[in-house]
Write a protein that holds these residues in place. Structure first.
Motif, PDB file in Angstrom:
ATOM      1  N   GLU A   8       0.823  -1.206   0.000  1.00  0.00           N
ATOM      2  CA  GLU A   8       0.000   0.000   0.000  1.00  0.00           C
ATOM      3  C   GLU A   8       0.857   1.256   0.000  1.00  0.00           C
ATOM      4  OE1 GLU A   8      -2.634  -0.941   3.164  1.00  0.00           O
ATOM      5  OE2 GLU A   8      -3.996  -2.012   1.803  1.00  0.00           O
ATOM      6  N   GLU A   9       1.949   1.218   0.772  1.00  0.00           N
ATOM      7  CA  GLU A   9       2.860   2.370   0.787  1.00  0.00           C
ATOM      8  C   GLU A   9       3.474   2.592  -0.585  1.00  0.00           C
ATOM      9  OE1 GLU A   9       5.678   1.679   3.849  1.00  0.00           O
ATOM     10  OE2 GLU A   9       4.202   2.013   5.446  1.00  0.00           O
ATOM     11  N   PHE A  10       3.897   1.482  -1.199  1.00  0.00           N
ATOM     12  CA  PHE A  10       4.530   1.566  -2.511  1.00  0.00           C
ATOM     13  C   PHE A  10       3.547   2.136  -3.532  1.00  0.00           C
ATOM     14  CE2 PHE A  10       5.567  -0.641  -6.597  1.00  0.00           C
ATOM     15  CZ  PHE A  10       6.691   0.114  -6.878  1.00  0.00           C
ATOM     16  N   ARG A  11       2.292   1.691  -3.440  1.00  0.00           N
ATOM     17  CA  ARG A  11       1.308   2.143  -4.411  1.00  0.00           C
ATOM     18  C   ARG A  11       1.046   3.633  -4.244  1.00  0.00           C
ATOM     19  NH1 ARG A  11      -4.938   1.273  -4.818  1.00  0.00           N
ATOM     20  NH2 ARG A  11      -5.180   2.050  -6.941  1.00  0.00           N
ATOM     21  N   GLN A  12       0.976   4.073  -2.954  1.00  0.00           N
ATOM     22  CA  GLN A  12       0.699   5.486  -2.711  1.00  0.00           C
ATOM     23  C   GLN A  12       1.863   6.372  -3.146  1.00  0.00           C
ATOM     24  OE1 GLN A  12      -0.588   5.249   1.327  1.00  0.00           O
ATOM     25  NE2 GLN A  12      -2.480   4.296   0.595  1.00  0.00           N
TER      26      GLN A  12
ATOM     27  N   ALA B 265       7.253   5.471 -10.624  1.00  0.00           N
ATOM     28  CA  ALA B 265       7.519   4.806 -11.899  1.00  0.00           C
ATOM     29  C   ALA B 265       6.313   4.157 -12.586  1.00  0.00           C
ATOM     30  CB  ALA B 265       8.622   3.762 -11.746  1.00  0.00           C
ATOM     31  N   PHE B 266       5.574   3.305 -11.879  1.00  0.00           N
ATOM     32  CA  PHE B 266       4.443   2.633 -12.516  1.00  0.00           C
ATOM     33  C   PHE B 266       3.231   3.549 -12.571  1.00  0.00           C
ATOM     34  CE2 PHE B 266       6.691  -1.159 -10.745  1.00  0.00           C
ATOM     35  CZ  PHE B 266       6.938  -1.780 -11.963  1.00  0.00           C
ATOM     36  N   SER B 267       2.351   3.295 -13.545  1.00  0.00           N
ATOM     37  CA  SER B 267       1.114   4.068 -13.581  1.00  0.00           C
ATOM     38  C   SER B 267       0.143   3.547 -12.518  1.00  0.00           C
ATOM     39  CB  SER B 267       0.475   4.024 -14.972  1.00  0.00           C
ATOM     40  OG  SER B 267       0.074   2.713 -15.289  1.00  0.00           O
ATOM     41  N   ASP B 268       0.185   2.227 -12.260  1.00  0.00           N
ATOM     42  CA  ASP B 268      -0.574   1.676 -11.136  1.00  0.00           C
ATOM     43  C   ASP B 268       0.042   0.317 -10.774  1.00  0.00           C
ATOM     44  OD1 ASP B 268      -2.322   1.464  -9.102  1.00  0.00           O
ATOM     45  OD2 ASP B 268      -4.117   1.150 -10.325  1.00  0.00           O
ATOM     46  N   VAL B 269      -0.210  -0.151  -9.569  1.00  0.00           N
ATOM     47  CA  VAL B 269       0.383  -1.393  -9.095  1.00  0.00           C
ATOM     48  C   VAL B 269      -0.701  -2.263  -8.475  1.00  0.00           C
ATOM     49  CG1 VAL B 269       2.359  -2.318  -7.865  1.00  0.00           C
ATOM     50  CG2 VAL B 269       2.212   0.130  -8.275  1.00  0.00           C
TER      51      VAL B 269
ATOM     52  N   VAL C 237       2.746  -6.444  -8.914  1.00  0.00           N
ATOM     53  CA  VAL C 237       2.886  -6.302 -10.365  1.00  0.00           C
ATOM     54  C   VAL C 237       2.427  -4.906 -10.759  1.00  0.00           C
ATOM     55  CG1 VAL C 237       2.135  -7.154 -12.624  1.00  0.00           C
ATOM     56  CG2 VAL C 237       2.478  -8.757 -10.748  1.00  0.00           C
ATOM     57  N   GLY C 238       3.242  -4.198 -11.520  1.00  0.00           N
ATOM     58  CA  GLY C 238       2.882  -2.840 -11.924  1.00  0.00           C
ATOM     59  C   GLY C 238       2.724  -2.709 -13.418  1.00  0.00           C
ATOM     60  N   ARG C 239       2.019  -1.659 -13.816  1.00  0.00           N
ATOM     61  CA  ARG C 239       1.909  -1.367 -15.238  1.00  0.00           C
ATOM     62  C   ARG C 239       2.799  -0.166 -15.545  1.00  0.00           C
ATOM     63  NH1 ARG C 239      -1.306  -2.844 -19.322  1.00  0.00           N
ATOM     64  NH2 ARG C 239      -3.121  -3.747 -18.302  1.00  0.00           N
TER      65      ARG C 239
ATOM     66  N   SER D 187      10.250   3.320 -20.634  1.00  0.00           N
ATOM     67  CA  SER D 187      10.802   2.003 -20.952  1.00  0.00           C
ATOM     68  C   SER D 187      11.080   1.239 -19.660  1.00  0.00           C
ATOM     69  CB  SER D 187      12.099   2.161 -21.733  1.00  0.00           C
ATOM     70  OG  SER D 187      13.100   2.638 -20.874  1.00  0.00           O
ATOM     71  N   PRO D 188      11.181  -0.100 -19.750  1.00  0.00           N
ATOM     72  CA  PRO D 188      11.511  -0.883 -18.548  1.00  0.00           C
ATOM     73  C   PRO D 188      12.824  -0.427 -17.920  1.00  0.00           C
ATOM     74  CG  PRO D 188      10.852  -2.326 -20.338  1.00  0.00           C
ATOM     75  CD  PRO D 188      10.927  -0.952 -20.908  1.00  0.00           C
ATOM     76  N   GLN D 189      13.797  -0.026 -18.754  1.00  0.00           N
ATOM     77  CA  GLN D 189      15.094   0.394 -18.219  1.00  0.00           C
ATOM     78  C   GLN D 189      14.949   1.645 -17.357  1.00  0.00           C
ATOM     79  OE1 GLN D 189      14.665  -0.525 -21.460  1.00  0.00           O
ATOM     80  NE2 GLN D 189      15.749  -2.471 -21.269  1.00  0.00           N
ATOM     81  N   THR D 190      14.203   2.627 -17.895  1.00  0.00           N
ATOM     82  CA  THR D 190      13.994   3.864 -17.142  1.00  0.00           C
ATOM     83  C   THR D 190      13.252   3.560 -15.843  1.00  0.00           C
ATOM     84  OG1 THR D 190      13.518   4.706 -19.339  1.00  0.00           O
ATOM     85  CG2 THR D 190      13.336   6.256 -17.518  1.00  0.00           C
ATOM     86  N   THR D 191      12.224   2.705 -15.958  1.00  0.00           N
ATOM     87  CA  THR D 191      11.442   2.345 -14.785  1.00  0.00           C
ATOM     88  C   THR D 191      12.327   1.676 -13.742  1.00  0.00           C
ATOM     89  OG1 THR D 191       9.608   1.956 -16.284  1.00  0.00           O
ATOM     90  CG2 THR D 191       9.372   1.133 -14.038  1.00  0.00           C
ATOM     91  N   ARG D 192      13.187   0.776 -14.201  1.00  0.00           N
ATOM     92  CA  ARG D 192      14.082   0.070 -13.291  1.00  0.00           C
ATOM     93  C   ARG D 192      14.962   1.065 -12.534  1.00  0.00           C
ATOM     94  NH1 ARG D 192      15.925  -5.119 -13.956  1.00  0.00           N
ATOM     95  NH2 ARG D 192      15.269  -5.063 -16.123  1.00  0.00           N
ATOM     96  N   ALA D 193      15.483   2.037 -13.288  1.00  0.00           N
ATOM     97  CA  ALA D 193      16.363   3.031 -12.665  1.00  0.00           C
ATOM     98  C   ALA D 193      15.591   3.822 -11.609  1.00  0.00           C
ATOM     99  CB  ALA D 193      16.933   3.957 -13.740  1.00  0.00           C
ATOM    100  N   ALA D 194      14.368   4.254 -11.969  1.00  0.00           N
ATOM    101  CA  ALA D 194      13.562   5.036 -11.023  1.00  0.00           C
ATOM    102  C   ALA D 194      13.257   4.210  -9.768  1.00  0.00           C
ATOM    103  CB  ALA D 194      12.267   5.475 -11.705  1.00  0.00           C
ATOM    104  N   LEU D 195      12.938   2.913  -9.983  1.00  0.00           N
ATOM    105  CA  LEU D 195      12.611   2.043  -8.857  1.00  0.00           C
ATOM    106  C   LEU D 195      13.821   1.816  -7.967  1.00  0.00           C
ATOM    107  CD1 LEU D 195      10.348  -0.553 -10.675  1.00  0.00           C
ATOM    108  CD2 LEU D 195       9.632   1.030  -8.882  1.00  0.00           C
TER     109      LEU D 195
END
Lengths: 113, 841
Positions: free
Chosen positions: B133-137, B141-145, B261-263, B269-277
C-alpha cells in the motif's frame, strides 16, 4: 558451319547481344536467322550467334517493347517472324551505344597504360 | 506494363509456343545444320517471359504427384514418419507457446512487470500488504500497481488454487468479465470465478451471479465470472479471485506476503522504470539495518504465464533437443529411403540431363517432391499434435496422484498463429533436411555415362547413407541412455524407505481457527487411531532451516526443523532410538524441549550422546518471513533421538536432519493435522460437523509419497517413448540400408558364393557392415550422454547421470536392435544363388 563451342555464348558481355540485334534491326526489319547471319557477316565470322542465345535475347527485347514482331514471308516465299525496332528501341540503342563506347574507351585506356 | 504483357502472354502461351517452335525450326532449316539443344533454346526463351517458372512449377508438381501415385507406399510412409515427428514437436511447441510465448488475456500485457528489490544477499524483498500500500501510494515509476497472493482453499467442497487480489486488480488489467462484474476496490465479501471453474464445478450455472459460496466455510457472494481466456497473472491459471479483505476474513489474518505487479507508465521504458525504482528502493530502505537495505531491483515481465528468461530456457531446451532429435531421425530415415529410390531415379534423371535439363531445375524438381510430401506431413502432424495433447492431458489427470489431480489446472492449449508458423517452419526445415541431400546426390550424374546407358557407376551414396545411419544410432542411443538414467532414478525413489509409515495416514489442511475443534472431533471418531498436529506436513517440500549452536560447541549450524505434537512419532511409526517422546503436557505447553533425528544428533554432537544436551537458537525472529515460525524460547533440552525419516522433496536427498519442537492443535500457525484412520470417509464425517468446507484439503500421505517420484515417472515415459520411436526408426533405417546394399552387391556375393564362400561368411560380411555403423553410433551416443550429464547433476540431485547400468542397458538395446535389423537382409544375402545371379547379365 562446323562445331560450335557453346550455344549460350559466354563471349558476350551482358547486354551486348541485345545491342547488336537492335543495331541490326535499325537498318530494317529482319527475321531471326537473318539477324544472326547479318551479325556474323559484318563481324567477318568473329561473332557467331546460336539460337540458344539469339531467341532468349529477342524475347527480352519483345518484353521491353524495344522490338515488335509480326509474321511475314521471306524472299524464298517462306513464312517467318519478322522483327522491327520501335522508337523505344532506338532510344535504348543510342543509350547502350554511348555506355558501350564509354566502357570500351575505359578498357582501352587500362590496356594501353 | 511488363507485368501486363506477361499476363497477356500467359493467356496466349499456346500460340506463343507454336510460334516460337516454328521460328526455331525455320532457323535450323535455313542454317542447314543443327547445333545445341533446341529444347534448351525453347526453355530459355520461355523463361524470359517470367511466368514460365510458374508453368514449370505446375509441371513439376504434376510430375511429382504422378510419381507418388505410382509408389503410394513410399509417399504414405514418408508422410506418416515425418507427420509423427512433426506432431510430437508441435505438441511440445504448443505447450511452450501457451506458457512462455502467448501473452496473457489482458489489455497491453507487455507493460506488466513484477517488481521487488533485492538485499545484499540477493534475496528478493517479500512485500507485506502494508509495504504494497505504501509503494502504491508513493506512485513511483508505474502508472498503477496491483498485488496478489495465492490461496489454496476449499470452495464449496472443491479444493482449488485461487488468488486474493488488491481492489484495483481487474481495473488495472482491464480483463473484463464473462458474466456479472469484476472485483472493485470497495468490495470485501465477494468472489469472481474463473470461466473454467464456473463450467467444471458449477455446471455453467447462468444464475450463478448473486449466489453465495463458502470459501473455507466463510460465505462470499459471487459477483462475476471472468473471461474464458483470463487466468490471472501468476504462472498457473487461477480458479477464483477474492479481495484481500476476504482473505483476512477467511484466514483470520492478512496474507504474510503479496506479489506486486505494476503497469509501466505510457512512454516509459523498462530500463527507465528500473532506474527510477532502484532510486526509490534505496531511499525507502535507507533507515533500515544493512541486511535489509535494497541493493538492486528485480523487474520481471508478466506478459506471459512464465517469463521468457534464461531459467525457463534452461529447463525447456533439453526437452526441445530430445524432441528435435526424433524429427532429425525421421528426416534421416526418409532421406535414406529417398536415396534407396535413387538408382531407379538415376536413369530417369540421366535421360533428362541428356535432353538438356539444367541441374538447378532437377534439384528444384526433387525439392518440390519433398515439399509436396512435407505439406500433408504438416497437416498430419497438426492432427497428431491435437490428439497427442488430448491424450496427454487425459493421461496426466489419470496418472497424477489424486490429490494433485483435483487442484492442478493447465492452460488452454489452443493453436494460434505462432503454432501454425512453427509447423510451417519445422516442415520446411524437415523438407530441406530430408530432400536436399538426396537431390544433390542424385543429380550428380555425368552426361557421357548417362548417354552410354550406364547410370550406376557414378552413383556412390554409400558414405552419405552410412552417415545417416550413424546419426540415427547416435540419437537413439542418447535417448535410450537418458531414459535409462531417469528410470533408474525413479525406481530408486519409489523403493526408497521414507521412514514414515504413510499408509492409512491422511493429511488435513485447514484454517488455524478450526484446528482445535477438528482435532477433538477426529479423536472422538471410533476408527481413528491417532491425531497429530504438525507445522509442515512431511513430504511436501524441503524443511525450513534454523540456526542453532549445540552445547559444547561454538559454531552455528543450520538445521532443518519442524513443530509436531506428541502423537506424531507414534502416528508415523517413527521409533525413538534414545530418550523419550514429548509428554502430553510438554506438547500443550510448547515446552523448551526438542527431539532430534539420528543424523541431526550426529551432526550436532559427533561421538557423543545427544540426550541431555541443549541447543541455543540463533535465528532472529521476524527478520525473514521464511523463518516465520520460531520457538518462543532461546534454548531447548534434547529429550530424545528419533530414527531418520525423509521430510521434504526426496530428490534433494539431504533433509533427514531435523529438530522436532513440540506443538499442539490449539497452537496457531500449524498447517495441518495428521490422522491415522481406517477410511477417508471417517475423516470427512468428523470435519463436516465443524463447518461447511472447513478443511481445505484432505490428502492421503501415501499419495504424497508417490508424488515424490511422479515427475521422474513422467520424464521417464516421455524419454522412453521418444527413445522407442527413435529405435523403431533406426531399425527400419538400418534395415533399409542393408537391404539396398545386399541388392546392389548381389552379383559380387554371387561370385563369392560361386568361389566357395560359405553361408556363415556371407552373413558375417553383411552383419559386419551393420555392426560397424551401430558401434560407431552407440559410442557417439554414449559420449553425447556423458557430455550432457554435468548439466543435469546440477539441476536434480537425485539424478545420477553417470549410471553404468543405464548406459549398458541403452547400448545393449541399440546393438541388439541393430543385429535384429541386419538379420533379414543378411539371410537374404546368404540365400543368393550364384547360378541365377551370374546368369542375369
Amino acid at each position: 558451319m562446323g562445331t560450335h563451342k557453346s550455344d549460350s555464348s559466354p563471349d558476350f558481355l551482358p547486354g551486348t547481344l541485345e545491342m547488336l540485334i537492335l543495331k541490326t534491326l535499325s537498318r530494317g526489319h529482319n527475321h531471326g536467322w537473318g539477324i544472326a547471319q547479318h551479325i556474323q557477316q559484318v563481324s567477318k565470322d568473329s561473332l557467331k550467334i546460336g539460337e540458344g542465345s539469339l531467341y532468349p535475347a529477342l524475347q527480352r527485347l519483345l518484353l521491353n517493347d524495344y522490338v515488335e514482331a509480326h509474321w511475314g514471308v521471306t524472299e524464298n516465299n517462306r513464312r517467318a517472324r519478322y522483327y522491327r525496332i520501335t522508337a523505344a528501341g532506338r532510344k535504348q540503342l543510342d543509350q547502350e551505344k554511348r555506355s558501350f563506347e564509354f566502357l570500351l574507351a575505359g578498357i582501352a585506356r587500362v590496356m594501353e597504360a | 506494363m511488363k507485368t501486363w504483357k506477361r499476363i497477356r502472354h500467359f493467356w496466349s502461351r499456346r500460340q506463343y509456343e507454336r510460334d516460337l517452335a516454328e521460328e526455331i525450326r525455320l532457323h535450323r532449316e535455313m542454317a542447314g545444320a543443327a547445333f545445341g539443344s533446341a529444347a534448351l533454346a525453347l526453355e530459355d526463351s520461355r523463361a524470359v517471359w517470367g511466368f514460365a517458372w510458374l508453368e514449370s512449377l505446375a509441371q513439376d508438381v504434376r510430375y511429382a504427384l504422378r510419381g507418388f501415385r505410382k509408389t503410394p507406399g513410399f509417399a504414405l510412409t514418408v508422410v506418416a514418419t515425418i507427420g509423427l515427428a512433426l506432431g510430437l514437436n508441435t505438441t511440445l511447441f504448443t505447450v511452450f507457446n501457451a506458457y512462455v510465448l502467448r501473452p496473457i488475456a489482458v489489455a497491453d500485457p507487455y507493460s506488466l512487470y513484477g517488481f521487488t528489490w533485492t538485499n545484499q544477499r540477493g534475496a528478493g524483498h517479500a512485500f507485506t500488504v502494508r509495504d504494497y500500500e505504501e509503494f502504491r501510494q508513493s506512485e513511483v515509476a508505474f502508472s498503477d500497481v496491483l498485488a496478489y497472493e495465492t490461496m489454496f482453499a476449499a470452495l464449496d467442497g472443491h479444493t482449488m488454487v485461487g488468488q486474493a487480489v488488491s481492489g484495483n486488480f481487474f481495473q488495472l488489467l482491464r480483463a473484463g468479465t464473462f458474466l456479472g462484474r469484476p472485483l472493485l476496490p470497495a468490495d470485501s465479501d465477494v468472489i469472481v470465478l474463473s470461466h473454467a471453474t464456473w463450467q467444471d464445478r458449477f455446471g455453467a450455472d447462468p444464475l450463478i451471479v448473486g449466489k453465495t459460496l463458502h470459501l473455507r466455510g466463510y460465505p462470499l457472494e459471487v459477483v462475476g465470472v471472468a473471461n474464458p481466456a483470463f487466468g490471472g497473472v501468476a504462472d498457473f491459471p487461477s480458479s477464483f479471485w477474492v479481495p484481500l479483505a476476504a482473505y483476512s476474513q477467511v484466514e483470520g489474518q492478512p496474507p504474510e506476503n503479496v506479489t506486486v505487479v505494476g503497469r509501466l507508465r505510457p512512454g516509459l521504458s523498462p530500463q527507465t522504470t528500473r532506474a527510477a525504482l532502484a532510486v526509490w528502493a534505496r531511499q525507502a530502505t535507507a533507515g533500515l539495518p544493512d541486511a535489509q537495505k535494497a541493493t538492486g531491483v528485480r523487474l520481471q515481465s508478466h506478459a506471459t504465464m512464465i517469463p521468457f528468461t534464461r531459467d525457463s530456457l534452461a529447463f525447456t531446451i533439453p526437452v526441445f533437443i530430445a524432441f528435435g532429435l526424433v524429427l532429425l531421425i525421421a528426416c534421416a530415415n526418409v532421406s535414406s529411403m529417398m536415396l534407396a529410390r535413387a538408382p531407379a531415379r538415376q536413369r530417369e534423371i540421366g535421360i533428362r540431363v541428356s535432353l538438356g535439363a539444367g541441374r538447378a531445375r532437377l534439384v528444384r524438381q526433387l525439392l518440390i517432391e519433398s515439399l509436396l510430401l512435407a505439406i500433408p506431413a504438416a497437416a498430419a502432424g497438426f492432427v497428431i499434435s491435437k490428439a497427442a495433447m488430448d491424450f496427454g492431458t487425459r493421461l496426466m489427470y489419470a496418472t497424477l496422484p489424486e490429490e494433485f489431480a483435483q487442484v492442478v489446472r493447465i492452460v488452454e492449449l489452443s493453436p494460434d498463429a505462432r503454432v501454425f508458423g512453427f509447423i510451417l517452419l519445422a516442415s520446411l526445415a524437415a523438407t530441406l533436411l530430408f530432400g536436399l541431400a538426396p537431390a544433390i546426390q542424385t543429380t550428380r550424374s555425368r552426361l557421357v555415362q548417362a548417354n552410354r546407358g550406364d547410370f550406376s557407376s557414378d552413383y556412390r551414396p554409400t558414405r552419405l547413407r552410412n552417415a545417416l545411419v550413424v546419426t540415427q544410432v547416435t540419437v537413439c542411443a542418447l535417448l535410450l541412455i537418458s531414459a535409462g538414467v531417469v528410470l533408474r532414478c525413479e525406481l530408486r525413489l519409489s523403493v526408497q524407505d521414507f521412514g514414515v509409515q504413510t499408509r492409512g495416514v491422511f493429511g488435513v489442511r485447514l484454517a488455524d481457527r478450526f484446528q482445535a475443534a477438528a482435532a477433538a472431533a477426529l479423536a472422538s471418531q471410533p476408527d481413528v487411531e491417532a491425531v497429530a498436529a504438525v507445522w509442515k506436513a512431511p513430504l511436501y517440500g524441503a524443511l525450513r532451516r534454523i540456526a542453532v549452536v549445540p552445547s559444547g560447541n561454538k559454531d552455528t549450524i543450520l538445521q532443518g526443523y519442524n513443530f509436531v505434537s506428541a502423537e506424531y512419532f507414534r502416528l508415523f511409526r517413527i521409533p525413538l532410538l534414545r530418550g523419550r517422546e514429548f509428554a502430553a503436557e510438554e506438547s500443550l505447553a510448547e515446552a523448551p524441549v526438542v527431539v532430534v533425528s539420528e543424523s541431526a544428533a550426529r551432526r550436532l554432537w559427533p561421538n557423543r550422546d545427544a540426550v541431555g544436551q541443549t541447543i541455543a537458537i540463533r535465528t532472529e525472529p521476524g527478520k525473514d518471513p521464511y523463518f516465520s515460525r520460531l520457538p518462543a524460547y532461546r534454548t531447548a533440552l534434547v529429550i530424545g533421538v528419533a530414527r531418520d525419516v525423509m521430510n521434504g522433496w526426496t530428490n534433494t536427498g539431504r533433509d533427514t536432519d531435523c529438530l522436532y519442537f513440540p506443538t499442539n492443535p490449539k497452537a496457531a500457525n500449524n498447517e495441518a493435522l495428521l490422522v491415522r484412520a481406517s477410511s477417508r470417509k471417517t475423516v470427512e464425517e468428523a470435519l463436516d460437523r465443524i463447518a461447511p468446507s472447513a478443511a481445505d484439503y484432505i490428502s492421503r500421505m501415501d499419495e504424497a509419497a508417490a508424488s515424490q517420484s511422479y515427475p521422474f515417472r513422467v520424464v521417464f515415459w516421455i524419454t522412453a517413448f521418444l527413445g522407442g520411436l527413435a529405435l523403431a526408426l533406426t531399425v527400419s533405417g538400418i534395415y533399409g540400408v542393408l537391404s539396398y546394399l545386399v541388392s546392389q552387391r548381389t552379383r559380387e556375393i554371387g561370385i563369392r558364393v560361386a568361389l566357395g564362400a560359405g553361408t556363415g561368411s556371407v552373413i558375417r560380411m553383411v552383419m559386419q557392415q551393420s555392426m560397424l555403423l551401430a558401434a560407431i553410433g552407440t559410442a557417439l551416443g554414449a559420449l553425447c550422454a556423458l557430455a550432457a550429464a554435468p548439466v543435469f547433476t546440477h539441476t536434480v540431485a537425485a539424478l545420477q547421470p553417470y549410471d553404468a547400468v543405464a548406459y549398458a542397458g541403452g547400448v545393449f538395446l541399440v546393438l541388439a536392435a541393430a543385429v535384429g535389423a541386419a538379420f533379414y537382409p543378411s539371410r537374404r544375402a546368404a540365400g543368393i544363388d550364384p547360378a541365377i545371379t551370374l546368369r542375369s547379365d
